[in-house]
Design a protein around this motif. Structure first.
Motif, short mmCIF file in Angstrom:
data_model
loop_
_atom_site.label_atom_id
_atom_site.label_comp_id
_atom_site.label_asym_id
_atom_site.label_seq_id
_atom_site.Cartn_x
_atom_site.Cartn_y
_atom_site.Cartn_z
N ALA A 18 5.08 3.78 -16.47
CA ALA A 18 3.73 4.35 -16.60
C ALA A 18 2.89 3.80 -15.46
O ALA A 18 2.60 2.61 -15.42
N LEU A 19 2.52 4.66 -14.54
CA LEU A 19 1.67 4.22 -13.43
C LEU A 19 0.21 4.39 -13.85
O LEU A 19 -0.32 5.50 -13.88
N ASN A 20 -0.41 3.28 -14.20
CA ASN A 20 -1.80 3.30 -14.65
C ASN A 20 -2.70 3.52 -13.44
O ASN A 20 -2.89 2.60 -12.64
N ARG A 21 -3.24 4.71 -13.30
CA ARG A 21 -3.98 5.06 -12.09
C ARG A 21 -5.44 4.62 -12.18
O ARG A 21 -6.14 4.92 -13.15
N PHE A 22 -5.87 3.93 -11.13
CA PHE A 22 -7.26 3.51 -11.00
C PHE A 22 -7.98 4.50 -10.08
O PHE A 22 -7.34 5.20 -9.27
N PRO A 23 -9.31 4.58 -10.18
CA PRO A 23 -10.05 5.58 -9.39
C PRO A 23 -9.81 5.52 -7.89
O PRO A 23 -9.80 6.55 -7.21
N GLY A 24 -9.60 4.31 -7.35
CA GLY A 24 -9.43 4.18 -5.91
C GLY A 24 -8.02 4.43 -5.39
O GLY A 24 -7.79 4.45 -4.19
N ASP A 25 -7.06 4.65 -6.30
CA ASP A 25 -5.69 4.90 -5.87
C ASP A 25 -5.59 6.25 -5.16
O ASP A 25 -6.14 7.25 -5.65
N THR A 26 -4.89 6.30 -4.05
CA THR A 26 -4.75 7.55 -3.32
C THR A 26 -3.48 8.29 -3.74
O THR A 26 -2.55 7.70 -4.28
N ASP A 27 -3.45 9.59 -3.47
CA ASP A 27 -2.27 10.39 -3.80
C ASP A 27 -1.02 9.87 -3.11
O ASP A 27 0.07 9.87 -3.69
N ALA A 28 -1.19 9.42 -1.85
CA ALA A 28 -0.03 8.93 -1.11
C ALA A 28 0.56 7.69 -1.78
O ALA A 28 1.79 7.53 -1.85
N GLU A 29 -0.30 6.79 -2.27
CA GLU A 29 0.17 5.58 -2.93
C GLU A 29 0.86 5.93 -4.25
O GLU A 29 1.92 5.40 -4.57
N VAL A 30 0.23 6.82 -5.02
CA VAL A 30 0.79 7.22 -6.31
C VAL A 30 2.14 7.91 -6.12
O VAL A 30 3.11 7.61 -6.82
N ASP A 31 2.21 8.83 -5.17
CA ASP A 31 3.46 9.55 -4.92
C ASP A 31 4.57 8.61 -4.48
O ASP A 31 5.75 8.81 -4.84
N ALA A 32 4.22 7.58 -3.72
CA ALA A 32 5.23 6.63 -3.26
C ALA A 32 5.90 5.94 -4.45
O ALA A 32 7.12 5.71 -4.45
N VAL A 33 5.11 5.63 -5.45
CA VAL A 33 5.65 4.94 -6.63
C VAL A 33 6.47 5.91 -7.48
O VAL A 33 7.62 5.61 -7.86
N LEU A 34 5.91 7.06 -7.81
CA LEU A 34 6.61 8.01 -8.68
C LEU A 34 7.90 8.51 -8.04
O LEU A 34 8.94 8.64 -8.71
N ASP A 35 7.86 8.80 -6.75
CA ASP A 35 9.07 9.26 -6.06
C ASP A 35 10.15 8.18 -6.06
O ASP A 35 11.34 8.47 -6.23
#
Length: 572
Positions: free
Chosen positions: A393-410
């Motif tokens: 579960a990637l707990n997303r914070f407001p400042g997280d960018t799409d590139a950072e989130v995608d890097a983790v999920l991928d």
């Protein structure tokens, strides 16, 4: 259940969000799950305790348990990564996708509430309510535990003063006082000063109530009879021959049990979206097992399709203890595990400069995220050793960018081959956890082969070495001479066939808080091993662990206030 506030959610505090919710009577909240008003001891309209008679009836009438989902986390930053908010949000999300779900979490301690962390009732739109009550006096469980603990301490010192028939060695008294407040000045004290009329002078000290063995006992007991038996065998001191002195020996079992008879009953409240939530017990996750009570898990699992519960700290501490201690004592198996991660924590472990500046973690840094993934990977690998499906579960914070989130999920999906989903339950409530809940349904319904990491009958040293090498990644274990003596004595006293509870820093996978990522080429140092006989496990000390934290330079309490209308501010 509705919200009445009209402010933009980004400007509202947790308290303001909580106050904007019109809660339903707790009787109405639990009725669809099979609890009637007769099953409850009401404490106002929003809080109740479930009677022990109701729990026994439910266990008789409902043979099948629901699916058990454990929420744990990667090695956190000092700011925390959102396990509780994920737990609460998941319970709401399961109900949104048509699954009857309940939540079970620990009760907050006043020490952390007024110290570094602030409140511990979730946050944003994934909170348990009434949050101010839960964070403060709630139903009085912590006060009852403090009183029972100190009653035992009082009767122990009184026995010594009144002739010491048991020949207790005053230098081997290991039952300190307890206080539910972060007061470092009380860690080391001297009692009995003032002459013969006062008592026998000796060194003493205080621990946080959550660190008391009584807390672990309360959270593992399944009945009044079991509670009394566990309290009675707690070791409070040793005599001059080195033999243990128990609570039973000093005649304090009955009185301490009386003080805890109501605290044993699990508390039930509700989340912002009306999901019933059991909030009961709060043991430390290093010197104890770090989860809410077994009695709450038991009744909740009989009432729901899905029970979402949480283990303290990272998976190397909380989840390891849940798998090796709690599941054994509770005769239960998790159907899936949620590993909470955050972009912030990944960047924290991926910093090239040390120590990292926490403010710098707000800037986009995909490279640091990718370097920090090794810590996440280790936690995933550890959990898979227990044979249970893992969902990140990637707990997303407001400042997280799409590139950072995608890097983790991928990375999770493509390289680790596991399920992963973004979670936004803080800002969106259950709706922000629907994808995560759907992944967990798939995981929980897949084949699981849960198995503890070690054989309960293995030698003490072997069990310690197994956790150290398999979970922490140590090359081996260095036992001090005192620890070697402890193992020999514990084996002689018959304490070798119980689980071990490793006490270690939660800031690192290793026993050195400064080592981030996945430390290599290190040896775990074990300094002391002692029995938590009432709880039923051995505590293994690997470093100095504060059982009574202190307040920080800017404690959360300094930002709290109460206005003339009784409204609270600063409690978050």
């Amino acid at each position: 259940m509705t919200t009445t506030g009209e402010d933009d959610e980004s400007t509202q505090t947790d308290y303001e969000i909580a106050q904007s919710v019109e809660t339903d009577p707790i009787v109405d909240v639990v009725e669809p799950f099979g609890l009637s008003e007769d099953d409850l001891e009401l404490m106002g309209e929003e809080k109740a305790k479930v009677t022990l008679e109701a729990i026994e009836r439910i266990k008789r009438e409902k043979d099948d348990d629901g699916k058990l989902v454990l929420v744990t986390g990667m090695t956190p930053t000092p700011l925390g990564e959102g396990k509780t908010v994920t737990t609460v949000g998941l319970g709401q999300a399961f109900n949104q996708i048509g699954k009857d779900a309940l939540v079970a979490v620990r009760e907050p301690s006043l020490g952390p509430v007024f110290g570094v962390k602030g409140g511990a009732a979730g946050g944003g739109y994934s909170q348990v309510l009434p949050m101010e009550d839960i964070n403060l006096h709630f139903t009085g469980d912590l006060h009852a535990l403090t009183s029972a603990h100190n009653l035992i301490a009082t009767m122990l010192d009184n026995h010594i003063k009144q002739g010491n028939e048991l020949n207790i060695s005053v230098n081997q008294v290991n039952w300190p006082r307890a206080i539910d407040m972060n007061d470092r000045a009380l860690r080391e004290t001297v009692v009995g000063l003032g002459g013969d009329v006062t008592g026998v002078p000796r060194e003493d000290g205080f621990i946080l109530t959550a660190a008391s063995e009584l807390m672990a006992v309360l959270c593992l007991a399944d009945s009044i009879e079991d509670l009394k038996a566990r309290i009675g065998r707690i070791i409070v001191a040793y005599d001059e021959d080195g033999d243990p002195i128990t609570v039973d020996d000093i005649g304090a079992t009955g009185a301490a049990s009386i003080l805890l008879k109501d605290a044993l009953k699990p508390n039930v409240v509700q989340t912002i979206e009306g999901t019933p939530a059991f909030v009961h017990g709060g043991p430390f996750a290093n010197i104890a097992h770090g989860t809410n009570s077994l009695i709450a898990d038991d009744v909740a699992s009989h009432l729901s399709e899905y029970l979402v519960t949480e283990a303290g700290f990272g998976s190397d501490l909380g989840a390891e203890k849940f798998m090796n201690i709690v599941c054994r004592f509770g005769d239960m198996e998790p159907d899936a595990v949620t590993l909470v991660a955050s972009v912030r924590a990944l960047k924290y472990h991926g910093q090239e400069m040390w120590p990292p500046d926490l403010d710098e973690l707000e800037a986009e840094d995909v490279d640091a995220v990718e370097r920090g993934l090794e810590n996440l990977d280790k936690h995933v690998t550890n959990l898979q050793k227990f044979g249970v499906p893992v969902v990140v579960a990637l707990n997303r914070f407001p400042g997280d960018t799409d590139a950072e989130v995608d890097a983790v999920l991928d990375h999770c999906r493509d390289e680790l081959g596991i399920r992963a989903a973004e979670s936004t339950v803080f800002g969106e409530g259950g709706e922000g956890g629907i994808e995560l809940a759907e992944n967990l349904v798939d995981a929980a319904e897949s084949e699981s082969e849960y198995e503890p990491l070690y054989d309960i009958d293995a030698p003490i040293k072997e069990k310690i070495e197994t956790v150290a090498t398999e979970i922490y990644g140590a090359d081996g274990v260095n036992f001090s001479s005192d620890a070697e003596d402890d193992m020999e004595r514990l084996t002689d006293h018959g304490f070798d066939d119980v689980p071990i509870c490793m006490s270690k820093t939660f800031h690192s996978l290793s026993d050195d808080a400064s080592k981030k990522g996945v430390p290599e080429d290190w040896t775990l140092d074990v300094n002391e091993i002692y029995p938590s006989a009432g709880a039923g496990f051995l505590v293994v000390l690997t470093a100095d662990v504060l059982t009574l934290p202190g307040l920080p330079g800017e404690p959360a309490a300094a930002g709290m206030d109460l206005d003339s209308d009784g409204n609270v501010s600063g409690l978050f």
